[in-house]
Design an enzyme around this catalytic site. Structure first.
Site, PDB file in Angstrom:
ATOM      1  N   LYS A  11       0.854  -1.201   0.000  1.00 28.48           N
ATOM      2  CA  LYS A  11       0.000   0.000   0.000  1.00 28.48           C
ATOM      3  C   LYS A  11       0.883   1.242   0.000  1.00 28.48           C
ATOM      4  CE  LYS A  11       0.830   1.287   4.527  1.00 28.48           C
ATOM      5  NZ  LYS A  11       1.671   2.424   4.880  1.00 28.48           N
ATOM      6  N   PRO A  94       9.785  -3.438  -0.405  1.00 26.15           N
ATOM      7  CA  PRO A  94      10.885  -3.032   0.479  1.00 26.15           C
ATOM      8  C   PRO A  94      10.509  -3.205   1.961  1.00 26.15           C
ATOM      9  CG  PRO A  94      10.622  -1.441  -1.294  1.00 26.15           C
ATOM     10  CD  PRO A  94       9.478  -2.409  -1.416  1.00 26.15           C
ATOM     11  N   VAL A  95      11.460  -3.725   2.736  1.00 20.35           N
ATOM     12  CA  VAL A  95      11.209  -4.033   4.150  1.00 20.35           C
ATOM     13  C   VAL A  95      11.340  -2.753   4.991  1.00 20.35           C
ATOM     14  CG1 VAL A  95      12.076  -5.367   6.122  1.00 20.35           C
ATOM     15  CG2 VAL A  95      11.978  -6.410   3.845  1.00 20.35           C
ATOM     16  N   ALA A  96      10.376  -2.538   5.910  1.00 20.38           N
ATOM     17  CA  ALA A  96      10.328  -1.330   6.752  1.00 20.38           C
ATOM     18  C   ALA A  96      10.419  -0.073   5.882  1.00 20.38           C
ATOM     19  CB  ALA A  96      11.410  -1.339   7.822  1.00 20.38           C
ATOM     20  N   LEU A  99       5.451   0.687   3.256  1.00 21.58           N
ATOM     21  CA  LEU A  99       4.545   0.157   2.224  1.00 21.58           C
ATOM     22  C   LEU A  99       3.666  -0.971   2.773  1.00 21.58           C
ATOM     23  CD1 LEU A  99       7.124   0.110  -0.719  1.00 21.58           C
ATOM     24  CD2 LEU A  99       5.341   1.809  -0.307  1.00 21.58           C
ATOM     25  N   GLY A 101       4.388  -3.921   4.036  1.00 21.24           N
ATOM     26  CA  GLY A 101       4.729  -5.296   3.633  1.00 21.24           C
ATOM     27  C   GLY A 101       4.405  -6.337   4.698  1.00 21.24           C
ATOM     28  N   ASP A 136      -2.243  -1.609  10.517  1.00 22.14           N
ATOM     29  CA  ASP A 136      -2.469  -1.597   9.063  1.00 22.14           C
ATOM     30  C   ASP A 136      -3.049  -2.916   8.539  1.00 22.14           C
ATOM     31  OD1 ASP A 136      -1.447   0.919   8.938  1.00 22.14           O
ATOM     32  OD2 ASP A 136       0.440   0.373   7.949  1.00 22.14           O
TER      33      ASP A 136
HETATM   34  O1  C5P Z   1       0.448  -1.471  14.614  1.00 22.58           O
HETATM   35  P1  C5P Z   1       1.864  -1.601  14.178  1.00 22.58           P
HETATM   36  O2  C5P Z   1       2.629  -2.575  15.037  1.00 22.58           O
HETATM   37  O3  C5P Z   1       2.039  -1.847  12.732  1.00 22.58           O
HETATM   38  O4  C5P Z   1       2.518  -0.168  14.445  1.00 22.58           O
HETATM   39  C1  C5P Z   1       3.899   0.006  14.576  1.00 22.58           C
HETATM   40  C2  C5P Z   1       4.180   1.113  15.565  1.00 22.58           C
HETATM   41  O5  C5P Z   1       3.750   2.370  15.027  1.00 22.58           O
HETATM   42  C3  C5P Z   1       3.428   0.972  16.876  1.00 22.58           C
HETATM   43  O6  C5P Z   1       4.169   0.215  17.806  1.00 22.58           O
HETATM   44  C4  C5P Z   1       3.290   2.412  17.325  1.00 22.58           C
HETATM   45  O7  C5P Z   1       4.470   2.813  17.975  1.00 22.58           O
HETATM   46  C5  C5P Z   1       3.201   3.188  16.029  1.00 22.58           C
HETATM   47  N1  C5P Z   1       1.812   3.554  15.652  1.00 22.58           N
HETATM   48  C6  C5P Z   1       1.167   4.573  16.344  1.00 22.58           C
HETATM   49  N2  C5P Z   1      -0.113   4.917  15.999  1.00 22.58           N
HETATM   50  C7  C5P Z   1      -0.759   4.292  14.973  1.00 22.58           C
HETATM   51  C8  C5P Z   1      -0.118   3.258  14.258  1.00 22.58           C
HETATM   52  C9  C5P Z   1       1.173   2.911  14.612  1.00 22.58           C
HETATM   53  O8  C5P Z   1       1.737   5.166  17.266  1.00 22.58           O
HETATM   54  N3  C5P Z   1      -2.004   4.669  14.675  1.00 22.58           N
END
Ligand code: C5P
Length: 311
Positions: A11, A94-96, A99, A101, A136
């Site tokens: 995405k 691509p990792v981190a 996008l 992934g 996501d």
């Molecule tokens: O949910 P996910 O593990 O993919 O998110 C990675 C990190 O991004 C979370 O640990 C958080 O620190 C941050 N995040 C956030 N608010 C969001 C989505 C992600 O603070 N709405």
């Protein structure tokens, strides 16, 4: 036992507003998600027991912290499945890189295993599991052009599905999403009254593109987290704009940057100019809700992408 091969799409975020820090430590967002046809390949192969992950990319963990492994484990528990699974991931996203992934791999694993294990949950039934895996992940159960609210895990399909050509620039280095959000906290002033994404949605009703309204609130935080990217990003933005894109932005928390084009020839010209400037650029296309659904129904249908038997 027959396995299943699924495509796990990436995405981009066409726009992203950070509204406030929530009491759960996450951030309240408004974002416009868009699936693109760049994808990883995932093969799900049943085995007698245990969850095993194999991946051709050294930056992806293959232990129980892998998001696809966590998805499989959560679904097995939920559906009382005792059979094991081998998850083979061929990485192209691509990792981190902002996008999605890892989140997409988790959602694709949920959808694929739901079919393989005959659980019949479907996207709606998988949603509670998906949101526990990551903010996501729910979006990838649906795809297309969608509005993401709350942590980004409350997802609404837009009537207006964006169709266009996307030129992506892979900055070639990972950026930690959590670290970027921590940087946002240093400067965040709650701004519940920002309505640019809502305006974008309504502009279309007035026959305007509205792309100039969109921006990514994570960009300056991403650049303070990864200042080495600033110069390449400015150069990329200049080339994309010069080539006539409708929108040029960082995706998510970076490090990938993209340009959206209505015209395939302009997109091709932009990609070549970026490559000539020494940047790693590639071209792809948006995937609308309808296209995303169609691809998934083809994969999960009776004559879906079955792979050979286990030995
Ligand atoms: O949910 P996910 O593990 O993919 O998110 C990675 C990190 O991004 C979370 O640990 C958080 O620190 C941050 N995040 C956030 N608010 C969001 C989505 C992600 O603070 N709405």
């Amino acid at each position: 036992m027959t396995g299943l091969r699924v495509a796990s799409y990436a995405k981009i975020n066409l726009g992203l507003e950070v509204l406030a820090l929530r009491s759960d430590g996450y951030h309240e967002l408004r974002t416009l998600f868009q699936t693109i046809d760049l994808h990883d390949d995932i093969t799900l192969q049943p085995r007698r027991s245990g969850i095993v992950v194999r991946c051709d990319h050294p930056g992806v963990p293959t232990d129980e912290t892998n998001l696809a492994a966590r998805a499989a484990s959560a679904l097995a528990k939920y559906g009382h499945v005792t059979q094991g699974i081998e998850i083979r991931i061929t990485k192209r996203i691509p990792v981190a890189g902002g996008l999605g992934g890892g989140s997409s791999n988790a959602a694709a694993t949920l959808l694929g295993l739901d079919r393989l294990w005959g659980l019949g949950l479907g996207p709606a039934g998988l949603h509670p599991l998906a949101r526990r895996l990551g903010a996501d992940v729910p979006f990838f159960l649906m795809g297309g052009t969608a509005l993401g609210l709350a942590r980004g895990d409350e997802v609404y399909p837009l009537h207006r599905q964006i169709r266009g050509h996307v030129v992506l620039v892979d900055a070639g280095r990972p950026v930690s999403t959590a670290a970027v959000f921590r940087r946002v906290d240093e400067s965040l002033t709650p701004r519940e009254k920002s309505y640019t994404i809502f305006l974008f949605v309504s502009r279309h009703l007035e026959g305007e593109s509205g792309f100039s309204l969109l921006s990514n609130d994570l960009e300056s935080a991403a650049l303070s987290e990864a200042p080495d990217l600033r110069e390449a990003i400015e150069r990329t933005r200049g080339i994309l704009r010069g080539a006539g894109c409708s929108l040029a932005a960082l995706s998510g928390s970076g490090s990938s940057f993209f340009g959206l084009f209505e015209d395939a020839r302009r997109a091709g010209r932009a990609r070549r100019a970026l490559e000539a400037a020494g940047l790693r650029a590639f071209g792809c296309r948006t995937l609308s809700l309808e296209e995303y659904r169609w691809r998934w129904s083809r994969t999960l249908g009776r004559a879906g992408a079955r792979v050979g038997r286990t030995r």
